[in-house]
Scaffold this motif. Structure first.
Motif, PDB file in Angstrom:
ATOM      1  N   ALA A  64       0.832  -1.209   0.000  1.00 50.06           N
ATOM      2  CA  ALA A  64       0.000   0.000   0.000  1.00 50.06           C
ATOM      3  C   ALA A  64       0.865   1.257   0.000  1.00 50.06           C
ATOM      4  CB  ALA A  64      -0.939  -0.008   1.198  1.00 50.06           C
ATOM      5  N   ARG A  65       2.029   1.203   0.651  1.00 48.31           N
ATOM      6  CA  ARG A  65       2.912   2.360   0.678  1.00 48.31           C
ATOM      7  C   ARG A  65       3.532   2.638  -0.688  1.00 48.31           C
ATOM      8  NH1 ARG A  65       3.971   0.488   5.934  1.00 48.31           N
ATOM      9  NH2 ARG A  65       5.627  -0.899   5.240  1.00 48.31           N
ATOM     10  N   MET A  66       3.599   1.645  -1.555  1.00 43.43           N
ATOM     11  CA  MET A  66       4.191   1.816  -2.893  1.00 43.43           C
ATOM     12  C   MET A  66       3.237   2.461  -3.878  1.00 43.43           C
ATOM     13  SD  MET A  66       6.001  -1.788  -3.526  1.00 43.43           S
ATOM     14  CE  MET A  66       7.015  -2.561  -2.306  1.00 43.43           C
ATOM     15  N   ILE A  67       1.947   2.482  -3.562  1.00 41.02           N
ATOM     16  CA  ILE A  67       0.932   3.002  -4.481  1.00 41.02           C
ATOM     17  C   ILE A  67       0.639   4.451  -4.125  1.00 41.02           C
ATOM     18  CG2 ILE A  67      -1.407   2.699  -5.360  1.00 41.02           C
ATOM     19  CD1 ILE A  67      -1.134  -0.270  -4.379  1.00 41.02           C
ATOM     20  N   ILE A  68       1.011   5.364  -5.006  1.00 49.30           N
ATOM     21  CA  ILE A  68       0.804   6.795  -4.775  1.00 49.30           C
ATOM     22  C   ILE A  68      -0.521   7.174  -5.445  1.00 49.30           C
ATOM     23  CG2 ILE A  68       1.738   9.116  -5.046  1.00 49.30           C
ATOM     24  CD1 ILE A  68       3.442   7.156  -3.323  1.00 49.30           C
ATOM     25  N   VAL A  69      -1.428   7.792  -4.661  1.00 46.85           N
ATOM     26  CA  VAL A  69      -2.754   8.127  -5.159  1.00 46.85           C
ATOM     27  C   VAL A  69      -3.044   9.623  -4.967  1.00 46.85           C
ATOM     28  CG1 VAL A  69      -3.692   5.824  -4.761  1.00 46.85           C
ATOM     29  CG2 VAL A  69      -3.868   7.545  -2.962  1.00 46.85           C
ATOM     30  N   GLN A  70      -4.079  10.076  -5.671  1.00 46.63           N
ATOM     31  CA  GLN A  70      -4.564  11.439  -5.548  1.00 46.63           C
ATOM     32  C   GLN A  70      -6.072  11.376  -5.441  1.00 46.63           C
ATOM     33  OE1 GLN A  70      -3.677  13.866  -8.932  1.00 46.63           O
ATOM     34  NE2 GLN A  70      -4.412  15.729  -7.984  1.00 46.63           N
TER      35      GLN A  70
END
Length: 72
Positions: A64-70
């Motif tokens: 989850a920390r590897m997935i950057i979201v907006q």
């Protein structure tokens, strides 16, 4: 922001996948690709149930920390 900091039941758009090539490829095969809508359905003990492309996927906090979201 990393997916592990996102709020539950709010829609987000994947901006970027971080990490080494093998882990990025693994997340891409699960459906976590750029410009894809994702939503955390639940979070408990460092694991997340995430809705991606009409599928429910369980991932650990490290992924989850590897997935950057907006926010959508």
């Amino acid at each position: 922001m990393p997916l592990n900091l996102a709020e539950i039941n709010q829609q987000y758009i994947v901006q970027k996948i971080c990490g080494d090539e093998e882990k990025r490829h693994y997340l891409e095969t699960l459906g976590f690709v750029e410009d894809t809508a994702v939503r955390i359905l639940s979070a408990f003990f460092g694991y997340y149930i995430v809705m991606v492309k009409e599928s429910k996927i369980a991932i650990g906090a490290d992924f989850a920390r590897m997935i950057i979201v907006q926010a959508d």
